[in-house]
Enzyme design. Structure first.
Site, short mmCIF file in Angstrom:
data_model
loop_
_atom_site.label_atom_id
_atom_site.label_comp_id
_atom_site.label_asym_id
_atom_site.label_seq_id
_atom_site.Cartn_x
_atom_site.Cartn_y
_atom_site.Cartn_z
N SER A 17 0.85 -1.20 0.00
CA SER A 17 0.00 0.00 0.00
C SER A 17 0.87 1.23 0.00
O SER A 17 1.73 1.40 0.87
CB SER A 17 -0.89 0.01 1.26
N HIS A 42 -1.30 -1.67 -4.12
CA HIS A 42 -2.59 -1.28 -3.55
C HIS A 42 -2.65 0.25 -3.48
O HIS A 42 -1.83 0.88 -2.81
CB HIS A 42 -2.70 -1.91 -2.16
N ASP A 44 -4.62 3.43 -2.35
CA ASP A 44 -5.66 3.86 -1.42
C ASP A 44 -6.22 5.22 -1.82
O ASP A 44 -5.52 6.23 -1.76
CB ASP A 44 -5.09 3.93 0.01
N MET A 46 -8.88 8.12 -1.06
CA MET A 46 -9.70 8.65 0.04
C MET A 46 -10.23 10.03 -0.33
O MET A 46 -9.50 10.84 -0.91
CB MET A 46 -8.87 8.76 1.31
N HIS A 75 -8.39 0.77 -4.07
CA HIS A 75 -9.28 0.67 -2.91
C HIS A 75 -9.97 2.01 -2.73
O HIS A 75 -9.38 2.96 -2.23
CB HIS A 75 -8.43 0.29 -1.68
N MET A 77 -12.04 4.38 -0.97
CA MET A 77 -12.68 4.75 0.30
C MET A 77 -13.36 6.08 0.05
O MET A 77 -12.93 7.14 0.52
CB MET A 77 -11.60 4.85 1.39
N MET A 146 -11.29 -5.14 6.11
CA MET A 146 -10.49 -4.13 6.81
C MET A 146 -10.15 -4.65 8.20
O MET A 146 -11.04 -5.04 8.97
CB MET A 146 -11.27 -2.82 6.98
N GLY A 151 -8.72 4.89 6.60
CA GLY A 151 -8.40 6.32 6.66
C GLY A 151 -6.92 6.61 6.84
O GLY A 151 -6.42 7.59 6.31
N PHE A 152 -6.24 5.74 7.58
CA PHE A 152 -4.83 6.02 7.86
C PHE A 152 -4.00 4.75 7.87
O PHE A 152 -4.50 3.69 8.26
CB PHE A 152 -4.69 6.73 9.22
N GLY A 153 -2.75 4.88 7.45
CA GLY A 153 -1.82 3.76 7.54
C GLY A 153 -1.25 3.67 8.95
O GLY A 153 -1.48 4.56 9.78
N GLY A 154 -0.54 2.60 9.21
CA GLY A 154 0.20 2.47 10.47
C GLY A 154 -0.63 2.25 11.72
O GLY A 154 -0.16 2.51 12.82
N ASP A 181 -6.50 -5.85 5.00
CA ASP A 181 -5.91 -4.51 4.88
C ASP A 181 -5.88 -3.82 6.24
O ASP A 181 -6.93 -3.52 6.80
CB ASP A 181 -6.76 -3.70 3.89
N GLY A 182 -4.66 -3.59 6.74
CA GLY A 182 -4.50 -2.84 7.98
C GLY A 182 -3.70 -3.59 9.01
O GLY A 182 -4.12 -4.65 9.48
N GLY A 183 -2.51 -3.08 9.32
CA GLY A 183 -1.70 -3.68 10.38
C GLY A 183 -1.12 -5.04 10.02
O GLY A 183 -0.81 -5.84 10.90
C1 DX5 Z 1 -6.14 2.20 5.46
C2 DX5 Z 1 -5.71 1.71 4.09
C3 DX5 Z 1 -4.63 0.70 4.11
C4 DX5 Z 1 -3.42 1.08 4.90
C5 DX5 Z 1 -2.54 -0.09 5.16
O1 DX5 Z 1 -7.25 3.00 5.32
O2 DX5 Z 1 -6.81 1.15 3.39
O3 DX5 Z 1 -4.33 0.23 2.81
O4 DX5 Z 1 -2.71 2.09 4.30
O5 DX5 Z 1 -1.42 0.38 5.82
P1 DX5 Z 1 -0.75 -0.39 7.04
O6 DX5 Z 1 -0.21 -1.68 6.49
O7 DX5 Z 1 0.31 0.55 7.47
O8 DX5 Z 1 -1.80 -0.63 8.09
ZN ZN Z 2 -6.43 -0.02 1.52
#
Ligand code: DX5
Ligand code: ZN
Length: 224
Positions: A17, A42, A44, A46, A75, A77, A146, A151-154, A181-183
């Site tokens: 991502s 991927h 993202d 938004m 993706h 969003m 999800m 909304g946010f990475g990390g 997707d996520g963490g």
């Molecule tokens: C969150 C995104 C993800 C995210 C994944 O809204 O859809 O794709 O960026 O990032 P990590 O792997 O850092 O959770």
């Molecule tokens: Zn995503």
């Protein structure tokens, strides 16, 4: 119909991502993960409305399309995905995922995406029950679960949300991909793979590392 590019189910795919990549050097960042042998990236998208953050849209994807041969896993969003889907296809998206929480007629949108020559995915937020996608999931090429709030990475992986993968695998069988997707990192990868996920979105665990190739290798090994 143009050729569908989402890899057929039966392999584990890592989809880096770009959310944690350097947006000023996106093409180079994508080239780096491409050289690590991934098949997908991927993207993202938004809109600051469906989620409280704003990223990229069709103009950026169209430019990236000229720089990369990877499968563009987009993706969305965004609110009103049906209104914008065609523009993402024109920009060069290969696979389009939209949220069940955002679409009015998910079945129609999936048909439309197939008519436009791309594969289609439905996504559900951590608090959305599997029942919400039960009828739609078998119409898709990939279901996106999800494991953080979009909304946010990390963010921190949500184990309860990941458990939905097992139930969705029962519903869709072996031929439809399930993406998480996520963490996702080397610690959480074995958990989601054991539930039946085969497509791993990985942001921070790749792009926060200086050696992206080693980071991808670590995820691959953890998925075995
Ligand atoms: C969150 C995104 C993800 C995210 C994944 O809204 O859809 O794709 O960026 O990032 P990590 O792997 O850092 O959770
Ligand atoms: Zn995503």
């Amino acid at each position: 119909m143009s050729d569908l590019r989402l890899p057929k189910a039966g392999t584990i795919e890592i989809a880096p991502s770009i959310l944690d990549a350097d947006f000023a050097k996106l093409a180079d960042e994508i080239a780096q993960v491409e050289s690590a042998g991934v098949n997908m990236v991927h993207l993202d998208v938004m809109d600051g409305h469906f989620v409280p953050n704003i990223t990229i849209g069709p103009p950026v994807i169209a430019k990236l399309r000229k720089c990369s041969g990877l499968v563009f896993d987009s993706h969305l969003m965004i609110s009103e995905p049906a209104k914008y889907a065609e523009r993402f296809v024109e920009a060069g998206a290969d696979h389009i995922t939209f949220h069940i929480e955002a679409a009015e007629r998910s079945d129609k949108l999936i048909d439309r995406l197939h008519e436009l020559g791309v594969t289609a995915g439905i996504c559900l937020n951590p608090e959305t029950e599997v029942e919400a996608i039960e009828k739609i999931a078998p119409l898709c090429d990939m279901v996106l679960v999800m494991t953080v709030r979009p909304g946010f990475g990390g963010q921190k992986f949500m184990p309860e949300a990941a458990k939905k993968v097992a139930r969705i695998r029962e519903i869709v069988g072996p031929d439809i991909r399930i993406e998480v997707d996520g963490g996702i990192d080397p610690q959480t990868t074995p958990i989601v793979v054991s539930y039946g996920a085969d497509t791993l979105v990985v942001g921070k665990a790749i792009f926060s590392k200086s050696d992206r190739i080693a980071a991808i290798k670590a995820i691959r090994q953890a998925a075995r």
